[in-house]
Design a protein around this motif. Structure first.
Motif, PDB file in Angstrom:
ATOM      1  N   GLU A   1       0.807  -1.218   0.000  1.00  0.00           N
ATOM      2  CA  GLU A   1       0.000   0.000   0.000  1.00  0.00           C
ATOM      3  C   GLU A   1       0.839   1.268   0.000  1.00  0.00           C
ATOM      4  N   GLU A   2       2.032   1.222   0.591  1.00  0.00           N
ATOM      5  CA  GLU A   2       2.836   2.446   0.688  1.00  0.00           C
ATOM      6  C   GLU A   2       3.474   2.852  -0.639  1.00  0.00           C
ATOM      7  N   TYR A   3       3.392   1.991  -1.647  1.00  0.00           N
ATOM      8  CA  TYR A   3       3.951   2.323  -2.950  1.00  0.00           C
ATOM      9  C   TYR A   3       2.827   2.575  -3.956  1.00  0.00           C
ATOM     10  N   ASP A   4       3.065   3.546  -4.818  1.00  0.00           N
ATOM     11  CA  ASP A   4       2.080   3.907  -5.832  1.00  0.00           C
ATOM     12  C   ASP A   4       2.108   2.888  -6.974  1.00  0.00           C
ATOM     13  N   ASN A   5       0.969   2.209  -7.191  1.00  0.00           N
ATOM     14  CA  ASN A   5       0.862   1.199  -8.253  1.00  0.00           C
ATOM     15  C   ASN A   5       1.307   1.731  -9.609  1.00  0.00           C
ATOM     16  N   TYR A   6       0.866   2.949  -9.909  1.00  0.00           N
ATOM     17  CA  TYR A   6       1.086   3.505 -11.245  1.00  0.00           C
ATOM     18  C   TYR A   6       2.539   3.920 -11.445  1.00  0.00           C
ATOM     19  N   TYR A   7       3.203   4.363 -10.369  1.00  0.00           N
ATOM     20  CA  TYR A   7       4.629   4.680 -10.462  1.00  0.00           C
ATOM     21  C   TYR A   7       5.419   3.390 -10.727  1.00  0.00           C
ATOM     22  N   VAL A   8       5.110   2.352  -9.977  1.00  0.00           N
ATOM     23  CA  VAL A   8       5.782   1.060 -10.174  1.00  0.00           C
ATOM     24  C   VAL A   8       5.535   0.562 -11.599  1.00  0.00           C
ATOM     25  N   TYR A   9       4.300   0.697 -12.056  1.00  0.00           N
ATOM     26  CA  TYR A   9       3.968   0.224 -13.401  1.00  0.00           C
ATOM     27  C   TYR A   9       4.763   0.971 -14.469  1.00  0.00           C
ATOM     28  N   ALA A  10       4.947   2.290 -14.276  1.00  0.00           N
ATOM     29  CA  ALA A  10       5.697   3.083 -15.255  1.00  0.00           C
ATOM     30  C   ALA A  10       7.090   2.500 -15.465  1.00  0.00           C
ATOM     31  N   PHE A  11       7.746   2.071 -14.385  1.00  0.00           N
ATOM     32  CA  PHE A  11       9.095   1.501 -14.518  1.00  0.00           C
ATOM     33  C   PHE A  11       9.065   0.057 -15.015  1.00  0.00           C
ATOM     34  N   LEU A  12       8.017  -0.689 -14.700  1.00  0.00           N
ATOM     35  CA  LEU A  12       7.894  -2.033 -15.262  1.00  0.00           C
ATOM     36  C   LEU A  12       7.708  -1.967 -16.782  1.00  0.00           C
ATOM     37  N   LYS A  13       7.099  -0.882 -17.244  1.00  0.00           N
ATOM     38  CA  LYS A  13       6.871  -0.693 -18.671  1.00  0.00           C
ATOM     39  C   LYS A  13       8.109  -0.113 -19.373  1.00  0.00           C
ATOM     40  N   HIS A  14       9.014   0.464 -18.609  1.00  0.00           N
ATOM     41  CA  HIS A  14      10.215   1.074 -19.170  1.00  0.00           C
ATOM     42  C   HIS A  14      11.193  -0.011 -19.637  1.00  0.00           C
ATOM     43  N   SER A  15      11.981   0.309 -20.654  1.00  0.00           N
ATOM     44  CA  SER A  15      12.902  -0.681 -21.233  1.00  0.00           C
ATOM     45  C   SER A  15      13.919  -1.196 -20.220  1.00  0.00           C
TER      46      SER A  15
ATOM     47  N   GLU B   1      -0.054  10.251 -12.333  1.00  0.00           N
ATOM     48  CA  GLU B   1      -1.132  10.895 -13.097  1.00  0.00           C
ATOM     49  C   GLU B   1      -0.951  10.694 -14.594  1.00  0.00           C
ATOM     50  N   CYS B   2       0.308  10.737 -15.043  1.00  0.00           N
ATOM     51  CA  CYS B   2       0.604  10.545 -16.467  1.00  0.00           C
ATOM     52  C   CYS B   2       0.200   9.144 -16.914  1.00  0.00           C
ATOM     53  N   VAL B   3       0.544   8.135 -16.115  1.00  0.00           N
ATOM     54  CA  VAL B   3       0.181   6.749 -16.427  1.00  0.00           C
ATOM     55  C   VAL B   3      -1.338   6.605 -16.483  1.00  0.00           C
ATOM     56  N   GLN B   4      -2.037   7.194 -15.535  1.00  0.00           N
ATOM     57  CA  GLN B   4      -3.501   7.080 -15.497  1.00  0.00           C
ATOM     58  C   GLN B   4      -4.153   7.784 -16.686  1.00  0.00           C
ATOM     59  N   MET B   5      -3.551   8.905 -17.131  1.00  0.00           N
ATOM     60  CA  MET B   5      -4.092   9.599 -18.295  1.00  0.00           C
ATOM     61  C   MET B   5      -3.909   8.753 -19.552  1.00  0.00           C
ATOM     62  N   ILE B   6      -2.745   8.120 -19.685  1.00  0.00           N
ATOM     63  CA  ILE B   6      -2.503   7.237 -20.830  1.00  0.00           C
ATOM     64  C   ILE B   6      -3.500   6.083 -20.824  1.00  0.00           C
ATOM     65  N   MET B   7      -3.707   5.494 -19.647  1.00  0.00           N
ATOM     66  CA  MET B   7      -4.689   4.409 -19.514  1.00  0.00           C
ATOM     67  C   MET B   7      -6.066   4.862 -19.966  1.00  0.00           C
ATOM     68  N   ASP B   8      -6.466   6.050 -19.506  1.00  0.00           N
ATOM     69  CA  ASP B   8      -7.797   6.563 -19.828  1.00  0.00           C
ATOM     70  C   ASP B   8      -7.943   6.802 -21.324  1.00  0.00           C
ATOM     71  N   MET B   9      -6.913   7.367 -21.944  1.00  0.00           N
ATOM     72  CA  MET B   9      -6.975   7.630 -23.383  1.00  0.00           C
ATOM     73  C   MET B   9      -7.007   6.335 -24.183  1.00  0.00           C
ATOM     74  N   GLU B  10      -6.223   5.353 -23.771  1.00  0.00           N
ATOM     75  CA  GLU B  10      -6.256   4.065 -24.473  1.00  0.00           C
ATOM     76  C   GLU B  10      -7.627   3.407 -24.349  1.00  0.00           C
ATOM     77  N   ARG B  11      -8.245   3.552 -23.184  1.00  0.00           N
ATOM     78  CA  ARG B  11      -9.598   3.007 -22.998  1.00  0.00           C
ATOM     79  C   ARG B  11     -10.601   3.716 -23.915  1.00  0.00           C
ATOM     80  N   ILE B  12     -10.496   5.040 -24.031  1.00  0.00           N
ATOM     81  CA  ILE B  12     -11.409   5.805 -24.886  1.00  0.00           C
ATOM     82  C   ILE B  12     -11.213   5.424 -26.350  1.00  0.00           C
ATOM     83  N   ILE B  13      -9.954   5.210 -26.762  1.00  0.00           N
ATOM     84  CA  ILE B  13      -9.676   4.771 -28.137  1.00  0.00           C
ATOM     85  C   ILE B  13     -10.405   3.464 -28.435  1.00  0.00           C
TER      86      ILE B  13
END
Length: 489
Positions: free
Chosen positions: A142-156, A201-213
């Motif tokens: 809980e003390e770590y932000d899911n979306y921050y962790v995800y951003a680095f898991l997605k990074h090369s 916030e950036c990760v969540q915005m990308i998620m939202d836009m991909e969902r709208i697409i």
């Protein structure tokens, strides 16, 4: 940015640790300058680090069901969300559905096959889906932000670390639990919380836009489908087997275009009250892409990054399910190649990319495709008609009609001569306008990544913004890895 470091020397003890292997790839090292790092395992709930997937076995795969299984193919590098590519989401017998309870923000990681690929769950898109045994769901503390962790898991950097840890040579790679050893860096600056929040916030915005697409692509399909079904002629229809005169008229012996499924689906257009055009009647000519074989080009240099004088390559293999381009590659050659231009529709001709398509909605410099690509062109470059034709063609693809029309093995081919089988319904102008606006909104000039008012944008505008956001995010993550000063808006 590559983190690979090749050591000048190795010690005898290192050779012992590697089981006496002298393979150079075994000694590749990953360099992260930022020392404020945590192993992925440290970010996970102790004793319950991850949830294993469900593997019912292929004997439990069925043609239709209200329960599904996500396979590792559903996790793609170009998509943040679950991607509906081909057979990567398959229906299964409900008896073998165990309900793994996926929720918004859950992170899925592929540990087998395409190791290191990750996807994040958006809203309730997976409430009726399990995931396969090649995938694990990470339980982040809980003390770590899911979306921050995800951003680095997605990074090369994550994949580079994992590939360095995994043994090579197997037909299918397996990561086991090695992914838990990979390191995630954190900011060292005084405003580190602001940086983490911006990335989240950036990760969540990308998620939202991909969902709208995805939602807009589905809406285009629904509009075409509902409009056709709601305006059929009253003529009674009974399926009949083909006659000799039918075979002589079609000059084709492949059985698919004479089957009941094809006849019932194509009738939706043929019996539409408004009538229809063929592509040639609608003003289009279909042209095959050029062959890029080295024996024809003489000189060929491929690149994943832009180089002056190179051609931009729009390849069918890089077209998405939604009519966008996932990736642009580059080609250097002295040979003059035919160029794509604004208003052209690019189609995949063969294999798994058969039927995928996109419209070039902006001027594009020095751009071409390959022999697996076909493009439809109008002399007047009418963008509205190109988008409408592409939307109708995609309806055919999703209705399985393109597969039925195609011929040949290995997924089949949909050659230029088969395009006259496509019948373009004569919809009312306001219906066509609605379809076109869902795909492309040319009045959107500023693709600002700060904007929250993007729900009315077209698919192409959303996709362009997503790409810009991902580039901006990658720049920030690179700086964190290198322990450089980060400035966020």
């Amino acid at each position: 940015m590559s983190l690979n470091k090749i050591p000048d020397t190795i010690s005898y003890n290192e050779v012992l640790d590697k089981g006496y292997s002298l393979s150079p790839i075994m000694y590749k090292k990953i360099q992260i300058k930022n020392q404020n790092v945590k192993a992925v395992k440290e970010l996970l709930v102790e004793g319950n680090e991850y949830q294993k997937g469900n593997e019912p076995g292929s004997q439990w795969y069925v043609k239709k069901s209200n329960k599904y299984l996500l396979r590792t193919k559903a996790l793609q590098d170009f998509s943040y969300l679950i991607y509906p590519k081909g057979d990567c989401i398959i229906p299964i017998n409900p008896k073998k559905y165990i309900n793994l309870k996926l929720e918004k923000g859950d992170i899925l990681l592929s540990k087998d096959s395409n190791i290191g690929e990750v996807a994040i769950i958006c809203a309730s898109e997976c409430e009726d889906k399990d995931f396969s045994s090649g995938i694990v769901k990470l339980n982040i503390k809980e003390e770590y932000d899911n979306y921050y962790v995800y951003a680095f898991l997605k990074h090369s950097s994550f994949k580079e670390q994992l590939n360095a840890l995994c043994p090579k040579g197997a037909t299918i790679q397996h990561a086991g639990e090695r992914w838990m050893q990979c390191r995630i860096p954190f900011p060292n600056q005084s405003n580190k919380e602001a940086i983490i929040n911006w990335i989240s916030e950036c990760v969540q915005m990308i998620m939202d836009m991909e969902r709208i697409i995805a939602d807009k692509a589905q809406k285009i399909f629904d509009i075409i489908n509902i409009t056709l079904i709601s305006s059929q002629t009253d003529e009674e229809y009974i399926y009949e087997y083909p006659t000799l005169s039918d075979l002589l008229a079609e000059k084709r012996l492949d059985a698919a275009i004479y089957c009941k499924e094809y006849a019932e689906k194509i009738r939706l257009v043929e019996a539409f009250k408004g009538g229809y055009w063929t592509p040639s009647e609608y003003g289009f000519s279909v042209i095959p892409g050029p062959s890029l074989e080295i024996k024809l080009l003489k000189t060929r240099i491929d690149s994943d990054t832009y180089k002056k004088g190179f051609y931009q390559l729009l390849l069918p293999t890089n077209l998405s399910e939604y009519g966008t381009v996932n990736k642009v590659q580059y080609l250097g050659t002295k040979k003059q190649l035919p160029l794509l231009k604004k208003g052209d529709i690019l189609f995949g001709e063969a294999g798994f990319q058969k039927g995928r398509s996109t419209v070039i909605v902006e001027e594009i410099e020095n751009c071409t495709t390959n022999a697996h690509g076909l493009y439809a062109r109008r002399e007047d470059g009418d963008l509205r008609k190109s988008i409408y034709f592409r939307s109708v063609f995609d309806w055919y693809r999703r209705m399985n009609l393109i597969d039925l029309m195609a011929v040949g093995g290995s997924g089949g081919h949909f050659s230029p001569e088969y395009f006259e089988y496509i019948k373009i319904p004569k919809f009312d102008e306001q219906v066509i306008d609605e379809i076109v606006s869902l795909y492309h909104t040319p009045d959107v000039v500023d693709y600002g990544t700060n904007s929250k008012d993007y729900s009315q944008w077209g698919i192409m505008q959303l996709d362009k913004t997503v790409k810009k956001l991902k580039e901006e995010l990658t720049t920030i993550l690179d700086k964190i890895i290198n322990d450089e000063q980060v400035e966020v808006r």
